[in-house]
Design an enzyme around this catalytic site. Structure first.
Site, short mmCIF file in Angstrom:
data_model
loop_
_atom_site.label_atom_id
_atom_site.label_comp_id
_atom_site.label_asym_id
_atom_site.label_seq_id
_atom_site.Cartn_x
_atom_site.Cartn_y
_atom_site.Cartn_z
CG ASP A 156 2.88 7.96 2.79
OD1 ASP A 156 2.34 7.22 2.26
OD2 ASP A 156 3.03 8.53 4.07
CG HIS A 167 3.33 10.27 8.82
ND1 HIS A 167 4.38 9.99 7.77
CD2 HIS A 167 2.18 9.71 8.06
CE1 HIS A 167 3.85 9.29 6.68
NE2 HIS A 167 2.59 9.33 6.76
CG HIS A 196 -1.95 10.85 5.67
ND1 HIS A 196 -1.62 10.24 4.13
CD2 HIS A 196 -1.07 10.21 6.46
CE1 HIS A 196 -0.75 9.57 4.24
NE2 HIS A 196 -0.18 9.38 5.66
CB CYS A 228 -1.57 4.22 3.51
SG CYS A 228 -1.18 2.47 3.96
CG ASN A 240 1.96 12.04 3.27
OD1 ASN A 240 1.52 11.11 2.19
ND2 ASN A 240 2.44 11.25 4.23
P1 HMG Z 1 3.47 -12.19 3.51
O1 HMG Z 1 2.69 -12.51 2.43
O2 HMG Z 1 3.09 -12.52 4.95
O3 HMG Z 1 5.17 -12.59 3.43
O4 HMG Z 1 3.62 -10.54 3.68
P2 HMG Z 1 5.72 -13.86 4.04
O5 HMG Z 1 6.74 -13.45 5.12
O6 HMG Z 1 4.75 -15.10 3.99
O7 HMG Z 1 6.60 -14.30 2.64
C1 HMG Z 1 6.05 -14.46 1.38
C2 HMG Z 1 6.85 -14.16 0.37
O8 HMG Z 1 7.01 -12.89 0.31
C3 HMG Z 1 7.96 -15.04 0.18
O9 HMG Z 1 8.50 -15.25 -1.04
C4 HMG Z 1 9.08 -14.07 0.65
O10 HMG Z 1 10.36 -14.37 0.21
C5 HMG Z 1 8.56 -12.83 -0.05
P3 HMG Z 1 8.04 -16.74 -1.72
O11 HMG Z 1 8.59 -17.67 -1.17
O12 HMG Z 1 6.50 -16.97 -1.67
O13 HMG Z 1 8.56 -16.63 -3.20
N1 HMG Z 1 9.07 -11.66 0.88
C6 HMG Z 1 9.82 -10.67 0.29
N2 HMG Z 1 9.99 -9.94 -1.04
C7 HMG Z 1 10.50 -8.94 -1.10
N3 HMG Z 1 10.78 -8.00 0.09
C8 HMG Z 1 10.42 -8.43 1.12
C9 HMG Z 1 9.75 -9.65 1.51
N4 HMG Z 1 9.33 -10.17 2.83
C10 HMG Z 1 8.88 -11.54 2.26
N5 HMG Z 1 10.80 -7.67 2.17
C11 HMG Z 1 4.89 -8.50 4.01
C12 HMG Z 1 4.30 -10.03 4.75
C13 HMG Z 1 5.48 -7.90 5.22
C14 HMG Z 1 6.18 -9.00 3.16
C15 HMG Z 1 3.88 -7.80 3.12
O14 HMG Z 1 2.73 -7.63 3.93
C16 HMG Z 1 4.30 -6.49 2.65
O15 HMG Z 1 5.54 -6.40 1.87
N6 HMG Z 1 3.82 -5.36 3.17
C17 HMG Z 1 4.12 -4.15 2.92
C18 HMG Z 1 3.08 -3.21 3.01
C19 HMG Z 1 3.52 -1.85 2.72
O16 HMG Z 1 4.39 -1.43 2.34
N7 HMG Z 1 2.63 -0.78 3.04
C20 HMG Z 1 2.94 0.56 2.79
C21 HMG Z 1 3.72 1.11 3.89
S1 HMG Z 1 2.81 1.55 5.37
C22 HMG Z 1 2.49 3.23 5.19
O17 HMG Z 1 2.39 3.76 4.27
C23 HMG Z 1 2.02 3.88 6.53
C24 HMG Z 1 2.98 5.12 6.90
O18 HMG Z 1 3.25 6.05 5.85
C25 HMG Z 1 2.73 5.73 8.09
C26 HMG Z 1 1.21 6.27 8.19
O19 HMG Z 1 0.65 7.10 7.37
O20 HMG Z 1 0.37 5.84 9.06
C27 HMG Z 1 4.43 4.46 7.04
MG MG Z 2 1.56 7.62 5.31
#
Ligand code: HMG
Ligand code: MG
Length: 329
Positions: free
Chosen positions: A39, A235, A237, A268, A277
């Protein structure tokens, strides 16, 4: 009258440090779920070299942290800071056989992320859902329903493989696009995520707006609805300086898993008003003062955060780190 350590700080303790005094109703132990490497670093403008990340995780383990969220297997375009997940995990393999055991969970949004993680021997994953439609769209490019559908096979397959699954629920109190989030909406999303089979549910105040009464109200709503308190984590912040008071309120309601980030790193990338955090050092200071065991060496942890701050080129926002390392507040 409160007992204090002698002036000058016996046993290497800071001068004037009061002896621990507990409060009724608190857990004896708290497990800290350290999120700095994930994070924290996901929100840094600069991408930290993989070797530095690996050293960070090792230093956190040496300081006594036993759950260290290592990275995310997400799309590299969405979170370029963590695009080296597959390179990082093998550098942490030596932590596997440690005593006490070190858990290294990683975030996976979908089956593609799960496959990559399982292929590298990961034993604990986390899916990350949202209580609001706006954040689900911004963070996952999905509606709430679509994201839960995306998680379903991830949780089922992970559990079948004997892998623990944490479910994060973001925007449990306020959302930067939608404002205050109704408690019924949060409880419904939490229940759906829990019922997918998550072993643990972490309630995220992603933008740090909650205050203790709201925390207690949500915990009561969830436990009253049948989610056991020992499956809940919090969790927070620290945007408005409420993270510690919210944590204390949660502890008094029986929560024994608290997320925190070394040095207060974090935010985030998909929620503009999310700042750092809760700092792990600030949390540990409070827990030790309450006589709650954590197994963490606070000096070692602060030194790690100072080291990491040097790598990032800016001081740690943690008050405890600054006080312990004699930096100006
Ligand atoms: P999308 O664009 O809708 O993906 O993203 P898709 O399913 O349409 O696929 C598009 C392309 O992405 C494809 O490749 C997939 O293979 C590839 P292409 O065929 O175009 O070459 N792909 C991937 N590549 C690598 N790893 C993967 C993956 N999945 C698909 N896992 C997706 C949808 C979910 C992938 C995208 O939105 C994403 O990666 N989001 C992550 C966002 C993130 O990490 N945010 C931060 C964490 S959350 C947070 O911090 C909150 C928390 O701390 C708690 C709080 O504070 O509240 C937890
Ligand atoms: Mg967080």
């Amino acid at each position: 009258m409160t007992a204090t350590t002698p002036e000058g700080g016996a046993d290497g303790l800071p001068p004037g440090l009061p002896m621990p005094v507990t409060l009724p109703g608190l857990p004896e132990r708290v497990r800290i779920h350290e999120v700095g490497a994930r994070d924290g670093l996901q929100n840094e403008k600069a991408t930290v070299p993989t070797a530095v990340k690996a050293e960070f995780v090792h230093r956190l383990a040496d300081a006594g942290l036993t759950t260290i969220e290592a990275t995310s297997f997400v799309h590299p375009k969405w979170v370029p800071q963590l695009a080296d997940a597959a390179e990082l995990m093998p550098l942490l393999a030596d932590l596997d056989g440690r005593q006490p055991a070190v858990r290294l969970p990683v975030l996976v949004p979908n089956e593609k992320g799960l496959d990559l993680a399982l292929g590298l021997g990961v034993r604990e994953v986390a899916v990350f859902g949202s209580a609001t439609e706006s954040f689900a769209r911004a963070n996952l490019n999905r509606t709430v329903d679509e994201s839960l559908a995306m998680f379903e096979p991830v949780v089922a397959r992970a559990r079948a493989a004997g892998v623990r699954v944490r479910g994060y629920l973001s925007m449990c109190f306020g959302d930067p696009w939608e404002g205050p989030v109704p408690i019924g909406q949060v409880a419904a999303a939490a229940r759906r995520l829990y019922e997918l089979g998550c072993t643990e549910l972490s309630l995220g105040d992603t933008i740090g707006v909650a205050t203790p009464g709201q925390v207690v109200a949500l915990l009561d709503e969830l436990t009253g609805g049948g989610i056991p308190v020992d499956r809940l984590a919090v969790h927070f912040h620290d945007t408005y300086g409420q993270a510690l008071s919210n944590t204390l309120a949660a502890l008094q309601r029986g929560v024994g898993i608290v997320d925190a980030s070394a040095g207060g790193l974090g935010g985030c990338p998909y929620a503009k008003s999310a700042t750092g955090n809760l700092a792990t050092e600030d949390l540990v200071w409070m827990l030790h003062g309450l006589g709650i065991h954590t197994g963490i060496d606070l000096d070692r942890l602060s030194a790690t955060s100072v080291w990491m701050a040097e790598q990032l080129g800016r001081p740690s926002p943690s008050r405890t780190v600054r006080a312990l390392t004699h930096q100006e507040l």
